[in-house]
Scaffold this active site. Structure first.
Site, PDB file in Angstrom:
ATOM      1  N   SER A 120      37.680  44.763  31.284  1.00 44.96           N
ATOM      2  CA  SER A 120      37.724  45.177  32.690  1.00 44.96           C
ATOM      3  C   SER A 120      37.001  46.508  32.888  1.00 44.96           C
ATOM      4  O   SER A 120      37.049  47.380  32.020  1.00 44.96           O
ATOM      5  CB  SER A 120      39.185  45.329  33.124  1.00 44.96           C
ATOM      6  OG  SER A 120      39.259  45.985  34.374  1.00 44.96           O
ATOM      7  N   TYR A 148      33.641  45.964  38.518  1.00 44.01           N
ATOM      8  CA  TYR A 148      34.030  46.283  39.890  1.00 44.01           C
ATOM      9  C   TYR A 148      32.928  47.195  40.406  1.00 44.01           C
ATOM     10  O   TYR A 148      32.694  48.266  39.824  1.00 44.01           O
ATOM     11  CB  TYR A 148      35.369  47.042  39.928  1.00 44.01           C
ATOM     12  CG  TYR A 148      36.600  46.155  39.859  1.00 44.01           C
ATOM     13  CD1 TYR A 148      36.731  45.031  40.665  1.00 44.01           C
ATOM     14  CD2 TYR A 148      37.649  46.476  39.006  1.00 44.01           C
ATOM     15  CE1 TYR A 148      37.878  44.232  40.611  1.00 44.01           C
ATOM     16  CE2 TYR A 148      38.800  45.687  38.943  1.00 44.01           C
ATOM     17  CZ  TYR A 148      38.891  44.569  39.753  1.00 44.01           C
ATOM     18  OH  TYR A 148      40.030  43.789  39.704  1.00 44.01           O
ATOM     19  N   THR A 174      33.558  40.741  39.837  1.00 40.44           N
ATOM     20  CA  THR A 174      34.772  40.339  40.575  1.00 40.44           C
ATOM     21  C   THR A 174      34.587  40.688  42.041  1.00 40.44           C
ATOM     22  O   THR A 174      34.299  41.838  42.379  1.00 40.44           O
ATOM     23  CB  THR A 174      36.017  41.035  39.992  1.00 40.44           C
ATOM     24  OG1 THR A 174      36.173  40.610  38.640  1.00 40.44           O
ATOM     25  CG2 THR A 174      37.274  40.676  40.771  1.00 40.44           C
ATOM     26  N   LYS A 241      33.422  36.128  39.886  1.00 36.76           N
ATOM     27  CA  LYS A 241      34.859  35.821  39.763  1.00 36.76           C
ATOM     28  C   LYS A 241      35.560  36.079  41.090  1.00 36.76           C
ATOM     29  O   LYS A 241      35.417  37.174  41.667  1.00 36.76           O
ATOM     30  CB  LYS A 241      35.481  36.716  38.676  1.00 36.76           C
ATOM     31  CG  LYS A 241      36.998  36.587  38.536  1.00 36.76           C
ATOM     32  CD  LYS A 241      37.499  37.380  37.335  1.00 36.76           C
ATOM     33  CE  LYS A 241      38.976  37.228  37.094  1.00 36.76           C
ATOM     34  NZ  LYS A 241      39.814  38.096  37.926  1.00 36.76           N
ATOM     35  N   HIS A 265      42.817  35.624  41.718  1.00 32.11           N
ATOM     36  CA  HIS A 265      43.227  36.905  41.127  1.00 32.11           C
ATOM     37  C   HIS A 265      44.706  36.867  40.723  1.00 32.11           C
ATOM     38  O   HIS A 265      45.442  37.837  40.838  1.00 32.11           O
ATOM     39  CB  HIS A 265      42.971  38.055  42.108  1.00 32.11           C
ATOM     40  CG  HIS A 265      42.584  39.346  41.451  1.00 32.11           C
ATOM     41  ND1 HIS A 265      41.280  39.767  41.308  1.00 32.11           N
ATOM     42  CD2 HIS A 265      43.329  40.334  40.878  1.00 32.11           C
ATOM     43  CE1 HIS A 265      41.240  40.943  40.699  1.00 32.11           C
ATOM     44  NE2 HIS A 265      42.483  41.304  40.421  1.00 32.11           N
TER      45      HIS A 265
END
Ligand code: FNR
Length: 369
Positions: A120, A148, A174, A241, A265
């Site tokens: 992440s 992100y 994402t 995603k 999510h």
């Protein structure tokens, strides 16, 4: 777990009564503070979507073929790489909330079992250290970096370049969580280390002023132009995603996405969304098998994996169970949890008479109830 002593430490060995991911979930609570437990488990709103992610699987039944030849394996090819099973560890922020080794423990477990790992943006160990941990154990599994987007494009670019140089093999963009409320207040020692020195957008609404729409936070949310930018910026494969609808999926493929992750999510963003298993067939129709589809949300057993694959997924991601296993027994726990799920998957494939993933089709499914 960092900074607290009111809960049990991780177990030094795996007790024999841990036989399913549900067992890990039941055990995990005692190894976490109440705040961290709530943070991991929670869904948004009334948790309708969170519950639906499980019940949608329960509505699907299986139709086995008898006396089949069972010579095969769970191996798949995805984006040019071999995966031992159609299973990857989902991007999960701040894994040091669950265990002091955090992402180092989970990536080592993934490496030991040849399982793809998605780091992440909000990892609590730097993306470089995660890659080194995987690479130092021999042949690393497929390693992907989840992005992100940052409000300053230069910062997003830096993250992409760092992931490329550290050896990540794909970027997972994402798109469904930019406006998600900030989660837990992080305890000392747990930070978004990849974002050191980068400003973080925050919701700063005051009564009478703008709340969300039209604020800098909304302006920083990803748009189609960002996907186009990312496509021009990197030669790595891009997965998007957080898409659920066929129309968006088709557009993402037109804009250059190499694969899609059908996801809500884990029920943590918009309550009321259907489960990805309910929608993946329409996404597959809209994208006409142009790219692989992955799916996450509620995967807890081998039969869940079989059902997702039979509906059109090439692979699935495992979310919360990784945090549970980390909390219970660190790296050994995560490795054991992956092994348990793969064992259930092979048993289900054998019982169904489908010894290869590509033999799992919708003909093996029936609506229950
Ligand atoms: C997430 N998820 C997530 N997704 C993402 O793209 N980046 C992230 O940093 C995080 N962080 C994160 C933290 C925690 C604690 C959870 C539970 C989830 C979502 C995650 O990747 C995945 O989509 C869901 O967790 C899948 O659902 P299950 O397996 O948890 O039911």
């Amino acid at each position: 777990m960092v900074g607290d002593v009111t809960h049990l430490p991780p177990l030094p060995a795996i007790p024999p009564d841990l036989r399913t991911l549900a067992d890990y979930e039941r055990r995990a609570q005692a190894h976490l503070t109440p705040e961290v437990w709530r943070h991991i488990q929670e869904g948004s709103g009334a948790e309708i979507t969170l519950a639906e992610n499980r019940t949608a699987f329960a509505r699907i039944g299986l139709l086995p073929r008898a006396l089949a030849d069972l010579d095969g394996s769970t191996e798949i090819e995805l984006l040019g790489r071999r995966h031992a099973a159609p299973l990857l560890l989902a991007p999960l922020a701040y894994q040091r909330l669950a265990h002091c080794d955090g992402e180092l423990a989970s990536v080592r477990a993934a490496t030991a079992l040849g399982t793809g790992f998605i780091a992440s943006t909000l990892s609590s160990v730097s993306l470089e250290e995660i890659a080194v941990a995987a690479q130092s154990l021999g042949t690393p599994p497929p390693l992907w970096f989840q992005l992100y987007l940052q409000p300053d494009r230069e910062h997003s670019l830096q993250l992409v370049r760092r992931a490329e140089s550290a050896g990540y093999e794909a970027i997972v963009l994402t798109v469904d969580a930019a406006l998600k409320p900030a989660g837990i207040a992080l305890p000392p020692g747990v930070e978004a280390v990849n974002l050191a020195g980068m400003p973080r957008p925050r919701q700063t609404a005051v009564p009478g002023g703008r709340i969300l729409l039209g604020t800098p936070l909304a302006a920083a949310a990803p748009g189609w132009h960002d996907l186009a930018w990312l496509r021009k910026t990197t030669t790595l494969p891009i997965l998007v995603k957080g898409l659920l609808l066929g129309e968006d999926a088709a557009r993402a493929v037109d804009e250059g996405a190499d694969a899609l992750i059908v996801s809500n999510h884990g029920g943590r963003v918009l309550d009321g969304l259907p489960s990805p298993v309910e929608l993946i067939q329409s996404v597959a129709e809209a994208t006409s098998a142009r790219v692989p589809l992955l799916l996450d949300g509620g995967i807890r057993t081998g039969t869940d994996v079989v059902k997702a694959l039979a509906l059109g997924a090439s692979a699935v991601l495992l979310g919360r169970p990784v945090m549970h296993a980390l909390a219970v027994a660190g790296m050994a726990g995560v490795a054991h949890a992956i092994h348990l799920l793969r064992t259930e998957l092979e048993a289900a494939m054998a019982q169904l008479g489908c010894p290869r993933c590509d033999l799992l089709t919708a003909e093996r499914l029936v609506r229950l109830g």
